[in-house]
Design a protein around this motif. Structure first.
Motif, PDB file in Angstrom:
ATOM      1  N   SER A  40       0.829  -1.212   0.000  1.00 34.60           N
ATOM      2  CA  SER A  40       0.000   0.000   0.000  1.00 34.60           C
ATOM      3  C   SER A  40       0.862   1.260   0.000  1.00 34.60           C
ATOM      4  O   SER A  40       0.535   2.246  -0.675  1.00 34.60           O
ATOM      5  CB  SER A  40      -0.990   0.000   1.161  1.00 34.60           C
ATOM      6  OG  SER A  40      -0.387  -0.414   2.353  1.00 34.60           O
ATOM      7  N   LEU A  41       1.974   1.270   0.734  1.00 34.81           N
ATOM      8  CA  LEU A  41       2.867   2.431   0.735  1.00 34.81           C
ATOM      9  C   LEU A  41       3.472   2.655  -0.643  1.00 34.81           C
ATOM     10  O   LEU A  41       3.584   3.796  -1.104  1.00 34.81           O
ATOM     11  CB  LEU A  41       3.970   2.261   1.784  1.00 34.81           C
ATOM     12  CG  LEU A  41       3.519   2.315   3.244  1.00 34.81           C
ATOM     13  CD1 LEU A  41       4.653   1.902   4.170  1.00 34.81           C
ATOM     14  CD2 LEU A  41       2.993   3.702   3.614  1.00 34.81           C
ATOM     15  N   GLU A  42       3.827   1.563  -1.306  1.00 38.76           N
ATOM     16  CA  GLU A  42       4.365   1.671  -2.672  1.00 38.76           C
ATOM     17  C   GLU A  42       3.307   2.255  -3.618  1.00 38.76           C
ATOM     18  O   GLU A  42       3.602   3.119  -4.454  1.00 38.76           O
ATOM     19  CB  GLU A  42       4.807   0.290  -3.156  1.00 38.76           C
ATOM     20  CG  GLU A  42       5.662   0.305  -4.396  1.00 38.76           C
ATOM     21  CD  GLU A  42       7.082   0.807  -4.146  1.00 38.76           C
ATOM     22  OE1 GLU A  42       7.514   1.682  -4.921  1.00 38.76           O
ATOM     23  OE2 GLU A  42       7.748   0.345  -3.200  1.00 38.76           O
ATOM     24  N   ALA A  43       2.066   1.802  -3.465  1.00 43.49           N
ATOM     25  CA  ALA A  43       0.974   2.314  -4.306  1.00 43.49           C
ATOM     26  C   ALA A  43       0.750   3.805  -4.055  1.00 43.49           C
ATOM     27  O   ALA A  43       0.588   4.589  -5.000  1.00 43.49           O
ATOM     28  CB  ALA A  43      -0.302   1.526  -4.035  1.00 43.49           C
ATOM     29  N   LEU A  44       0.760   4.214  -2.785  1.00 46.52           N
ATOM     30  CA  LEU A  44       0.567   5.632  -2.457  1.00 46.52           C
ATOM     31  C   LEU A  44       1.734   6.474  -2.969  1.00 46.52           C
ATOM     32  O   LEU A  44       1.543   7.603  -3.432  1.00 46.52           O
ATOM     33  CB  LEU A  44       0.404   5.791  -0.941  1.00 46.52           C
ATOM     34  CG  LEU A  44      -0.922   5.269  -0.373  1.00 46.52           C
ATOM     35  CD1 LEU A  44      -0.810   5.059   1.136  1.00 46.52           C
ATOM     36  CD2 LEU A  44      -2.077   6.218  -0.709  1.00 46.52           C
ATOM     37  N   SER A  45       2.940   5.928  -2.902  1.00 49.99           N
ATOM     38  CA  SER A  45       4.107   6.637  -3.426  1.00 49.99           C
ATOM     39  C   SER A  45       3.961   6.894  -4.916  1.00 49.99           C
ATOM     40  O   SER A  45       4.442   7.908  -5.433  1.00 49.99           O
ATOM     41  CB  SER A  45       5.380   5.823  -3.160  1.00 49.99           C
ATOM     42  OG  SER A  45       6.528   6.503  -3.634  1.00 49.99           O
ATOM     43  N   ARG A  46       3.256   5.982  -5.596  1.00 50.60           N
ATOM     44  CA  ARG A  46       3.055   6.101  -7.046  1.00 50.60           C
ATOM     45  C   ARG A  46       1.704   6.753  -7.381  1.00 50.60           C
ATOM     46  O   ARG A  46       1.132   6.511  -8.423  1.00 50.60           O
ATOM     47  CB  ARG A  46       3.193   4.719  -7.680  1.00 50.60           C
ATOM     48  CG  ARG A  46       4.622   4.171  -7.529  1.00 50.60           C
ATOM     49  CD  ARG A  46       4.667   2.677  -7.843  1.00 50.60           C
ATOM     50  NE  ARG A  46       5.933   2.092  -7.481  1.00 50.60           N
ATOM     51  CZ  ARG A  46       6.824   1.617  -8.362  1.00 50.60           C
ATOM     52  NH1 ARG A  46       6.582   1.682  -9.647  1.00 50.60           N
ATOM     53  NH2 ARG A  46       7.945   1.089  -7.930  1.00 50.60           N
ATOM     54  N   TYR A  47       1.211   7.550  -6.437  1.00 47.74           N
ATOM     55  CA  TYR A  47       0.050   8.426  -6.648  1.00 47.74           C
ATOM     56  C   TYR A  47      -1.291   7.714  -6.726  1.00 47.74           C
ATOM     57  O   TYR A  47      -2.211   8.188  -7.403  1.00 47.74           O
ATOM     58  CB  TYR A  47       0.273   9.335  -7.871  1.00 47.74           C
ATOM     59  CG  TYR A  47       1.542  10.140  -7.738  1.00 47.74           C
ATOM     60  CD1 TYR A  47       1.585  11.262  -6.913  1.00 47.74           C
ATOM     61  CD2 TYR A  47       2.711   9.737  -8.382  1.00 47.74           C
ATOM     62  CE1 TYR A  47       2.767  11.977  -6.757  1.00 47.74           C
ATOM     63  CE2 TYR A  47       3.898  10.449  -8.232  1.00 47.74           C
ATOM     64  CZ  TYR A  47       3.916  11.569  -7.414  1.00 47.74           C
ATOM     65  OH  TYR A  47       5.082  12.270  -7.248  1.00 47.74           O
ATOM     66  N   ALA A  48      -1.425   6.604  -6.019  1.00 46.75           N
ATOM     67  CA  ALA A  48      -2.778   6.078  -5.802  1.00 46.75           C
ATOM     68  C   ALA A  48      -3.563   7.161  -5.063  1.00 46.75           C
ATOM     69  O   ALA A  48      -3.002   7.920  -4.263  1.00 46.75           O
ATOM     70  CB  ALA A  48      -2.728   4.798  -4.981  1.00 46.75           C
ATOM     71  N   ASN A  49      -4.853   7.234  -5.316  1.00 45.89           N
ATOM     72  CA  ASN A  49      -5.688   8.292  -4.744  1.00 45.89           C
ATOM     73  C   ASN A  49      -5.994   8.060  -3.260  1.00 45.89           C
ATOM     74  O   ASN A  49      -6.069   8.990  -2.472  1.00 45.89           O
ATOM     75  CB  ASN A  49      -6.987   8.393  -5.540  1.00 45.89           C
ATOM     76  CG  ASN A  49      -7.815   9.592  -5.140  1.00 45.89           C
ATOM     77  OD1 ASN A  49      -7.307  10.707  -5.087  1.00 45.89           O
ATOM     78  ND2 ASN A  49      -9.075   9.371  -4.839  1.00 45.89           N
ATOM     79  N   PHE A  50      -6.166   6.778  -2.897  1.00 38.75           N
ATOM     80  CA  PHE A  50      -6.554   6.439  -1.528  1.00 38.75           C
ATOM     81  C   PHE A  50      -6.195   4.990  -1.263  1.00 38.75           C
ATOM     82  O   PHE A  50      -6.269   4.144  -2.146  1.00 38.75           O
ATOM     83  CB  PHE A  50      -8.069   6.629  -1.345  1.00 38.75           C
ATOM     84  CG  PHE A  50      -8.584   6.158  -0.002  1.00 38.75           C
ATOM     85  CD1 PHE A  50      -8.367   6.904   1.142  1.00 38.75           C
ATOM     86  CD2 PHE A  50      -9.259   4.948   0.110  1.00 38.75           C
ATOM     87  CE1 PHE A  50      -8.824   6.468   2.388  1.00 38.75           C
ATOM     88  CE2 PHE A  50      -9.716   4.494   1.343  1.00 38.75           C
ATOM     89  CZ  PHE A  50      -9.503   5.263   2.476  1.00 38.75           C
ATOM     90  N   ALA A  51      -5.812   4.682  -0.029  1.00 39.45           N
ATOM     91  CA  ALA A  51      -5.552   3.292   0.363  1.00 39.45           C
ATOM     92  C   ALA A  51      -6.271   2.976   1.669  1.00 39.45           C
ATOM     93  O   ALA A  51      -6.118   3.691   2.660  1.00 39.45           O
ATOM     94  CB  ALA A  51      -4.060   3.034   0.526  1.00 39.45           C
TER      95      ALA A  51
END
Length: 195
Positions: A66-77
């Protein structure tokens, strides 16, 4: 490992806005962060879909996915984690990163998934503790309670000897690899228009 107190380690973010940041994690029983190599492959697969996505991390552990996804500009986790100390560390790491667009829920993932979902998700990570039969139950609950948006991508990481992974007909396998003891797959969910 890290210069933290004994019994702790680090997770490194490999891409995006927090690339190369190292964050502390607790060394807890059953905690098995997805390796950098597997994560790199996974996020290459997700490259065109991650930005702006709503992400659900069903068995967060270290929070590496999830941190990797947020680092790559996911909108919300939305992050589920059973162990209280790991959930607290995830919350601390999100504060360290000044990341307001994530929610950590501490509790049993299967219980948290066992109710109707108000707003679906575009990318789902299923990386449960190995050899506990959790992947199939998790998949069943995601489908039953409509946690998936149409065209959602679902990442499933299991022990390589697991041969009875059960997925619904609406899930199409798009990628499948193995690395040592780990088998990992990416599925795409497409709503059955006949339902």
């Amino acid at each position: 490992m890290a210069k933290n107190k004994p019994g702790s380690g680090q997770v490194r973010i490999i891409g995006g806005q927090w690339r190369s940041r190292k964050l502390p994690i607790h060394d807890l029983e059953g905690l098995r962060p997805t390796t950098d190599r597997v994560r790199e492959t996974l996020f290459n697969w997700l490259m065109n879909d991650i930005s702006g996505a709503r992400v659900l991390d069903c068995f967060a552990g270290s929070g590496a996915l999830s941190l990797e996804a947020l680092s790559r500009y996911a909108n919300f986790a939305q992050i589920f984690e059973l162990q209280a100390s790991a959930a607290k560390q995830l919350q601390t790491n999100l504060q360290t990163l000044k990341c307001p667009n994530a929610k950590v829920s501490q509790g049993n993932s299967l219980q948290l998934l066992d109710h109707a979902c108000a707003e679906g998700f575009d990318i789902i990570f299923i990386d449960p503790p190995f050899r506990k039969g959790l992947a199939n139950e998790c998949i069943s609950l995601l489908v039953k309670h409509h946690w998936l948006n149409d065209n959602a991508l679902i990442y499933v990481e299991t022990e390589s000897e697991l041969t009875d992974l059960t997925t619904p007909s609406s899930w199409q396998e798009v990628k499948h690899k193995q690395a040592g003891q780990v088998s990992y797959r990416l599925f795409r969910y497409q709503q059955d228009v006949n339902l």
